[in-house]
Design a protein around this motif. Sequence first.
Motif, PDB file in Angstrom:
ATOM      1  N   PRO A   1       0.813  -1.215   0.000  1.00 22.19           N
ATOM      2  CA  PRO A   1       0.000   0.000   0.000  1.00 22.19           C
ATOM      3  C   PRO A   1       0.845   1.263   0.000  1.00 22.19           C
ATOM      4  CG  PRO A   1      -0.905  -1.594   1.527  1.00 22.19           C
ATOM      5  CD  PRO A   1       0.415  -2.145   1.069  1.00 22.19           C
ATOM      6  N   GLU A   2       1.915   1.266   0.771  1.00 22.41           N
ATOM      7  CA  GLU A   2       2.742   2.469   0.885  1.00 22.41           C
ATOM      8  C   GLU A   2       3.443   2.795  -0.435  1.00 22.41           C
ATOM      9  OE1 GLU A   2       1.717   0.723   4.623  1.00 22.41           O
ATOM     10  OE2 GLU A   2       2.795  -0.160   2.925  1.00 22.41           O
ATOM     11  N   ALA A   3       3.995   1.777  -1.095  1.00 16.78           N
ATOM     12  CA  ALA A   3       4.672   2.018  -2.369  1.00 16.78           C
ATOM     13  C   ALA A   3       3.668   2.410  -3.451  1.00 16.78           C
ATOM     14  CB  ALA A   3       5.447   0.774  -2.788  1.00 16.78           C
ATOM     15  N   THR A   4       2.485   1.813  -3.408  1.00 24.36           N
ATOM     16  CA  THR A   4       1.452   2.166  -4.379  1.00 24.36           C
ATOM     17  C   THR A   4       0.995   3.603  -4.191  1.00 24.36           C
ATOM     18  OG1 THR A   4       0.728  -0.141  -4.502  1.00 24.36           O
ATOM     19  CG2 THR A   4      -0.845   1.549  -5.213  1.00 24.36           C
ATOM     20  N   LEU A   5       0.794   3.990  -2.941  1.00 20.60           N
ATOM     21  CA  LEU A   5       0.425   5.374  -2.648  1.00 20.60           C
ATOM     22  C   LEU A   5       1.496   6.336  -3.158  1.00 20.60           C
ATOM     23  CD1 LEU A   5      -1.457   7.391  -1.136  1.00 20.60           C
ATOM     24  CD2 LEU A   5      -0.031   6.988   0.891  1.00 20.60           C
ATOM     25  N   ALA A   6       2.756   6.013  -2.920  1.00 14.74           N
ATOM     26  CA  ALA A   6       3.847   6.881  -3.368  1.00 14.74           C
ATOM     27  C   ALA A   6       3.899   6.974  -4.888  1.00 14.74           C
ATOM     28  CB  ALA A   6       5.177   6.361  -2.818  1.00 14.74           C
ATOM     29  N   ALA A   7       3.624   5.857  -5.564  1.00 18.54           N
ATOM     30  CA  ALA A   7       3.656   5.867  -7.028  1.00 18.54           C
ATOM     31  C   ALA A   7       2.554   6.760  -7.598  1.00 18.54           C
ATOM     32  CB  ALA A   7       3.507   4.437  -7.553  1.00 18.54           C
ATOM     33  N   ILE A   8       1.400   6.742  -6.974  1.00 18.29           N
ATOM     34  CA  ILE A   8       0.310   7.623  -7.419  1.00 18.29           C
ATOM     35  C   ILE A   8       0.662   9.078  -7.139  1.00 18.29           C
ATOM     36  CG2 ILE A   8      -2.098   8.264  -7.060  1.00 18.29           C
ATOM     37  CD1 ILE A   8      -2.619   5.288  -6.380  1.00 18.29           C
ATOM     38  N   GLN A   9       1.136   9.359  -5.935  1.00 19.48           N
ATOM     39  CA  GLN A   9       1.487  10.734  -5.576  1.00 19.48           C
ATOM     40  C   GLN A   9       2.585  11.296  -6.469  1.00 19.48           C
ATOM     41  OE1 GLN A   9       2.324   9.975  -1.432  1.00 19.48           O
ATOM     42  NE2 GLN A   9       0.305  10.717  -0.769  1.00 19.48           N
ATOM     43  N   ALA A  10       3.458  10.432  -6.960  1.00 22.51           N
ATOM     44  CA  ALA A  10       4.541  10.875  -7.840  1.00 22.51           C
ATOM     45  C   ALA A  10       4.025  11.384  -9.184  1.00 22.51           C
ATOM     46  CB  ALA A  10       5.537   9.737  -8.063  1.00 22.51           C
ATOM     47  N   MET A  11       2.750  11.131  -9.492  1.00 26.16           N
ATOM     48  CA  MET A  11       2.171  11.562 -10.761  1.00 26.16           C
ATOM     49  C   MET A  11       1.487  12.921 -10.653  1.00 26.16           C
ATOM     50  SD  MET A  11       3.076   9.157 -12.738  1.00 26.16           S
ATOM     51  CE  MET A  11       2.130   9.586 -14.206  1.00 26.16           C
ATOM     52  N   GLN A  12       1.614  13.612  -9.511  1.00 27.55           N
ATOM     53  CA  GLN A  12       0.919  14.879  -9.327  1.00 27.55           C
ATOM     54  C   GLN A  12       1.289  15.899 -10.387  1.00 27.55           C
ATOM     55  OE1 GLN A  12       1.925  15.730  -5.222  1.00 27.55           O
ATOM     56  NE2 GLN A  12      -0.044  14.937  -4.481  1.00 27.55           N
ATOM     57  N   GLU A  13       2.557  16.037 -10.677  1.00 27.83           N
ATOM     58  CA  GLU A  13       2.980  17.030 -11.669  1.00 27.83           C
ATOM     59  C   GLU A  13       2.458  16.669 -13.052  1.00 27.83           C
ATOM     60  OE1 GLU A  13       7.113  19.015 -13.456  1.00 27.83           O
ATOM     61  OE2 GLU A  13       7.157  17.882 -11.573  1.00 27.83           O
ATOM     62  N   ALA A  14       2.504  15.391 -13.397  1.00 26.39           N
ATOM     63  CA  ALA A  14       2.003  14.961 -14.703  1.00 26.39           C
ATOM     64  C   ALA A  14       0.502  15.205 -14.825  1.00 26.39           C
ATOM     65  CB  ALA A  14       2.318  13.483 -14.921  1.00 26.39           C
ATOM     66  N   VAL A  15      -0.242  14.917 -13.761  1.00 18.38           N
ATOM     67  CA  VAL A  15      -1.686  15.159 -13.779  1.00 18.38           C
ATOM     68  C   VAL A  15      -1.975  16.648 -13.933  1.00 18.38           C
ATOM     69  CG1 VAL A  15      -3.775  15.086 -12.366  1.00 18.38           C
ATOM     70  CG2 VAL A  15      -2.303  13.075 -12.517  1.00 18.38           C
ATOM     71  N   ALA A  16      -1.260  17.477 -13.193  1.00 17.02           N
ATOM     72  CA  ALA A  16      -1.445  18.924 -13.299  1.00 17.02           C
ATOM     73  C   ALA A  16      -1.103  19.432 -14.691  1.00 17.02           C
ATOM     74  CB  ALA A  16      -0.596  19.634 -12.252  1.00 17.02           C
ATOM     75  N   GLY A  17      -0.183  18.722 -15.365  1.00 18.76           N
ATOM     76  CA  GLY A  17       0.219  19.122 -16.707  1.00 18.76           C
ATOM     77  C   GLY A  17      -0.668  18.596 -17.813  1.00 18.76           C
ATOM     78  N   GLY A  18      -1.747  17.889 -17.459  1.00 18.61           N
ATOM     79  CA  GLY A  18      -2.699  17.462 -18.470  1.00 18.61           C
ATOM     80  C   GLY A  18      -2.636  15.986 -18.837  1.00 18.61           C
ATOM     81  N   LEU A  19      -2.112  15.141 -17.939  1.00 21.31           N
ATOM     82  CA  LEU A  19      -2.067  13.708 -18.192  1.00 21.31           C
ATOM     83  C   LEU A  19      -3.452  13.187 -18.543  1.00 21.31           C
ATOM     84  CD1 LEU A  19      -0.116  11.125 -17.840  1.00 21.31           C
ATOM     85  CD2 LEU A  19      -1.319  10.828 -15.655  1.00 21.31           C
ATOM     86  N   THR A  20      -3.532  12.362 -19.562  1.00 23.27           N
ATOM     87  CA  THR A  20      -4.790  11.733 -19.962  1.00 23.27           C
ATOM     88  C   THR A  20      -4.691  10.223 -19.756  1.00 23.27           C
ATOM     89  OG1 THR A  20      -4.097  11.349 -22.256  1.00 23.27           O
ATOM     90  CG2 THR A  20      -5.102  13.496 -21.743  1.00 23.27           C
ATOM     91  N   ARG A  21      -5.828   9.554 -19.879  1.00 22.04           N
ATOM     92  CA  ARG A  21      -5.779   8.096 -19.785  1.00 22.04           C
ATOM     93  C   ARG A  21      -4.874   7.503 -20.851  1.00 22.04           C
ATOM     94  NH1 ARG A  21      -9.769   5.321 -21.268  1.00 22.04           N
ATOM     95  NH2 ARG A  21     -10.921   7.017 -22.255  1.00 22.04           N
ATOM     96  N   GLU A  22      -4.888   8.084 -22.024  1.00 24.21           N
ATOM     97  CA  GLU A  22      -4.070   7.563 -23.116  1.00 24.21           C
ATOM     98  C   GLU A  22      -2.577   7.729 -22.817  1.00 24.21           C
ATOM     99  OE1 GLU A  22      -8.105   8.057 -24.229  1.00 24.21           O
ATOM    100  OE2 GLU A  22      -6.720   9.592 -23.492  1.00 24.21           O
ATOM    101  N   THR A  23      -2.182   8.895 -22.343  1.00 21.81           N
ATOM    102  CA  THR A  23      -0.760   9.094 -22.059  1.00 21.81           C
ATOM    103  C   THR A  23      -0.337   8.378 -20.783  1.00 21.81           C
ATOM    104  OG1 THR A  23      -1.286  11.211 -20.964  1.00 21.81           O
ATOM    105  CG2 THR A  23      -0.657  11.294 -23.288  1.00 21.81           C
TER     106      THR A  23
END
Length: 331
Positions: free
Chosen positions: A60-82
């Motif tokens: 759970p901890e590593a999974t949570l960290a992996a999701i949180q690491a995508m914050q910048e990408a999500v803010a930059g317009g990450l889509t399901r496709e990318t």
Amino acid sequence: MTSSKLVTLAARIERFPIAGSFTISRGAKTEAVTVVAEVNRGGLTGRGECVPYPRYGETPEATLAAIQAMQEAVAGGLTRETLQAAMPSGAARNALDCALMDLEAKAAGLRAWNLLGRPAPEERTTAYTISLATPEAMAAATTKAAHRPLLKIKLGGDGDPERIAAVRKAAPEAELIVDANEAWTEADLEANLAACAASGVTLVEQPLPAGRDEALARIKRPLAVCADESVHDRSSLAPLRERYDAVNIKLDKTGGLTEALAMADAARALGFEIMIGCMVASSLSMAPAMLVTPQARFVDLDGPLLLARDRDHGLRYDGSLVYPPDVSLWG
């Protein structure tokens, strides 16, 4: 970027107590530990839930960290496709993929299946799981569930012929499917398959360990055999055609609904039957998987039925019938 277009990502670990315990060949647990991702934009929130699986080295901890690491990408317009190329398949990508799909559907004012051009899911009969135990204990548990039309029986190696015979005696009318969770060996494979066939079992799931399942191609299988741990996404399908008759698609393995739907299409094209499966989790994990049910021969989405409590606005279960999610839950 205006404030109405700001996109933020949040994630957290959640825990749901299991009613009693859940036991398979690899061990028992008394709670479901999930990780939830939330993507927020313009006052709308998309949610997705995943279950990290120790079998694949996830926590759970590593999974949570992996999701949180995508914050910048999500803010930059990450889509399901990318997203598909930005993260490896697995639980973390699943939560984020489903959250992005939920948000996309809300923003469009459409149900997720309409947005994707997929058939609308309808109510389906889900399997109900009987945990691994002694033949006597499994027969007792089965007696309480014998009214359910489809039972999934967890097996574990030594003594499995006695277990499945006891279960069949306790539920003479139910359709039975079996999940050995990689616990059988080449030495007992044919005897165990024969015992299942004698008890009228419809399907056996993952009898041999992944990567050591070549014997399935050398024997005459008396009933359908389904890959679970041996199959993850589209890339793993083709090598399994001689060994398996069906594949278990789980969003936590595929890395989300996007790949799961593509995998279902590919599996059917290769002649596999499809099971849509789940981990023990809340209705938020089951809801996206409902979009795969129109293509599935077997539906195994009983996770919430095994919990002491589900989340608010959970899926509707009427006995063994599971219904599509309300928009207040997902999609």
